[in-house]
Design a protein around this motif. Sequence first.
Motif, short mmCIF file in Angstrom:
data_model
loop_
_atom_site.label_atom_id
_atom_site.label_comp_id
_atom_site.label_asym_id
_atom_site.label_seq_id
_atom_site.Cartn_x
_atom_site.Cartn_y
_atom_site.Cartn_z
N SER A 184 0.91 -1.16 0.00
CA SER A 184 -0.05 0.17 -0.06
C SER A 184 0.81 1.14 0.15
CB SER A 184 -0.98 -0.04 1.12
OG SER A 184 -1.86 -1.30 0.94
N GLY A 185 2.31 1.08 0.09
CA GLY A 185 3.11 2.24 0.18
C GLY A 185 3.57 2.61 1.18
N VAL A 186 3.46 1.85 2.37
CA VAL A 186 3.91 2.47 3.62
C VAL A 186 5.66 2.12 3.72
CG1 VAL A 186 4.16 1.99 6.26
CG2 VAL A 186 2.03 1.96 4.78
N GLY A 187 6.37 2.94 4.00
CA GLY A 187 7.80 2.90 3.81
C GLY A 187 8.48 1.98 4.94
N ARG A 188 9.81 1.55 4.35
CA ARG A 188 10.42 0.47 5.05
C ARG A 188 10.59 0.96 6.58
NH1 ARG A 188 16.18 -2.22 3.05
NH2 ARG A 188 14.52 -3.33 1.40
N ASP A 189 10.99 2.26 6.99
CA ASP A 189 11.41 2.47 8.24
C ASP A 189 9.94 2.53 9.21
OD1 ASP A 189 14.13 3.28 7.57
OD2 ASP A 189 13.64 5.28 7.50
N GLU A 190 8.91 3.05 8.63
CA GLU A 190 7.74 2.84 9.46
C GLU A 190 7.29 1.45 9.69
OE1 GLU A 190 3.30 4.31 9.46
OE2 GLU A 190 4.42 5.10 7.90
N LEU A 191 7.59 0.31 8.63
CA LEU A 191 7.41 -0.83 8.64
C LEU A 191 8.02 -1.41 9.78
CD1 LEU A 191 6.59 -1.84 5.14
CD2 LEU A 191 5.15 -1.71 7.02
N GLN A 192 9.41 -1.21 9.69
CA GLN A 192 10.24 -1.70 10.71
C GLN A 192 10.12 -1.43 12.38
OE1 GLN A 192 12.86 -4.06 10.12
NE2 GLN A 192 12.70 -4.15 12.28
N GLU A 193 9.47 -0.06 12.27
CA GLU A 193 9.26 0.42 13.77
C GLU A 193 7.86 -0.29 13.96
OE1 GLU A 193 8.32 4.47 13.49
OE2 GLU A 193 10.37 5.19 13.17
N LEU A 194 6.95 -0.82 13.24
CA LEU A 194 5.95 -1.46 13.51
C LEU A 194 6.41 -2.77 13.83
CD1 LEU A 194 3.60 -0.70 10.69
CD2 LEU A 194 3.07 0.26 13.14
N ALA A 195 7.35 -3.40 13.24
CA ALA A 195 7.88 -4.93 13.49
C ALA A 195 8.36 -4.86 15.06
CB ALA A 195 8.75 -5.28 12.69
N ASP A 196 9.20 -3.80 15.26
CA ASP A 196 9.78 -3.65 16.47
C ASP A 196 9.06 -3.45 17.68
OD1 ASP A 196 12.44 -3.82 15.37
OD2 ASP A 196 12.46 -1.67 15.32
N ALA A 197 8.20 -2.97 17.59
CA ALA A 197 6.87 -2.46 18.60
C ALA A 197 6.12 -4.04 18.68
CB ALA A 197 5.65 -1.59 18.12
N ALA A 198 5.79 -4.59 17.79
CA ALA A 198 4.90 -5.76 17.85
C ALA A 198 5.79 -6.91 18.80
CB ALA A 198 4.85 -6.63 16.74
N LEU A 199 7.04 -6.58 18.94
CA LEU A 199 8.11 -7.89 19.81
C LEU A 199 8.26 -7.13 21.07
CD1 LEU A 199 10.23 -9.18 16.78
CD2 LEU A 199 8.16 -10.03 17.72
N ARG A 200 7.95 -6.12 21.49
CA ARG A 200 8.24 -5.53 22.73
C ARG A 200 7.74 -6.11 24.04
NH1 ARG A 200 7.32 0.47 20.72
NH2 ARG A 200 9.41 0.87 19.83
N ASN A 201 6.70 -6.75 23.81
CA ASN A 201 5.91 -7.57 24.89
C ASN A 201 6.24 -9.15 24.66
OD1 ASN A 201 5.14 -5.52 26.50
ND2 ASN A 201 3.44 -5.30 24.85
N TRP A 202 7.29 -9.77 23.93
CA TRP A 202 7.67 -10.99 23.66
C TRP A 202 7.71 -11.92 25.07
CZ3 TRP A 202 7.38 -13.43 19.51
CH2 TRP A 202 7.87 -14.96 19.37
N PRO A 203 7.08 -12.97 25.44
CA PRO A 203 7.16 -13.72 26.37
C PRO A 203 8.59 -14.06 26.87
CG PRO A 203 6.41 -15.17 24.52
CD PRO A 203 6.22 -13.71 24.11
N VAL A 204 9.09 -13.78 27.96
CA VAL A 204 10.28 -14.15 28.33
C VAL A 204 10.25 -15.14 29.64
CG1 VAL A 204 11.54 -12.13 27.50
CG2 VAL A 204 10.63 -11.98 29.93
N VAL A 205 11.32 -15.93 29.88
CA VAL A 205 11.58 -16.69 30.86
C VAL A 205 11.87 -15.87 32.02
CG1 VAL A 205 12.50 -18.96 31.72
CG2 VAL A 205 12.17 -18.55 29.39
N ARG A 206 11.17 -16.07 33.35
CA ARG A 206 11.43 -15.17 34.37
C ARG A 206 13.05 -15.53 34.82
NH1 ARG A 206 7.23 -13.55 37.58
NH2 ARG A 206 5.10 -14.45 36.86
N GLY A 207 13.58 -14.41 35.03
CA GLY A 207 14.81 -14.57 35.44
C GLY A 207 16.01 -14.41 34.31
N THR A 208 15.29 -14.31 32.98
CA THR A 208 16.20 -14.14 31.94
C THR A 208 16.45 -12.33 31.66
OG1 THR A 208 15.42 -15.97 30.92
CG2 THR A 208 16.32 -14.55 29.45
N PRO A 209 17.75 -12.18 31.38
CA PRO A 209 17.96 -10.49 31.36
C PRO A 209 17.40 -10.37 29.85
CG PRO A 209 19.92 -12.01 31.07
CD PRO A 209 18.81 -12.91 31.39
N THR A 210 16.72 -9.20 30.00
CA THR A 210 16.22 -8.54 28.68
C THR A 210 17.11 -7.44 27.91
OG1 THR A 210 14.75 -7.14 29.70
CG2 THR A 210 13.80 -9.32 28.99
N ALA A 211 17.08 -7.21 26.99
CA ALA A 211 18.02 -6.24 26.25
C ALA A 211 17.47 -4.89 26.64
CB ALA A 211 18.03 -6.44 24.88
#
Length: 210
Positions: free
Chosen positions: A183-210
């Motif tokens: 639809s014409g959305v640019g690469r930078d905006e799409l990558q921002e969306l991808a990053d946002a989609a993974l911010r609440n990724w399930p992590v194992v308790r006690g595992t350090p996050t970046a």
Amino acid sequence: MQTRKKNSSPIGRPRGFDADEALERAMLVFWEHGYEGAGTARLTSAMGISTTSMYAAFGNKEDLFRKVLERYTEGPSAYMARALEEPTALGVATAILAGTVRTTTRPAQPHGCLGVQGALSTSDAGQEVRDLLVAWRNDGHSCVRERFQRALDEGDLPPGTDPGLLARYVTTFGYGLAVQAASGVGRDELQELADAALRNWPVVRGTPTA
């Protein structure tokens, strides 16, 4: 009694064109116009061959599309197979979405995903192609689900995580990115969306996050 010589070739004129190059051009036509929009005249013009040569080398339009989808899977969409080799589930998801963004926004290629848009608007005659692409997308989901199941078994995902649901989330979001790219959305905006989609990724308790 007449015997056939081994390795004999059928008598006829040589093909006279690069089949690999012709298939590449056909892929771009299907990618840009979809199955329905890629008429035989448009395909043969882009491939630089006659209709007779197309049928002789690749079969009918549906046969050609199947070969194109194989090429797309092994070429532009090969990032999916590479992503599954990442050492963590989060790495897999990150690589899938980043690969989607890259592949669907390259300047020299049609934007979007051939496997998503190839048969979005086809007539009843295109039902087999729609079914083919549904199977293609389901196969991708199954591969991701199996990889996330392995991550769960290895303790890389928290207990109780549903690998199938998580795989559906990642693949559905990836296909959504592809539609937005078309639809014409640019690469930078799409990558921002991808990053946002993974911010609440399930992590194992006690595992350090970046």
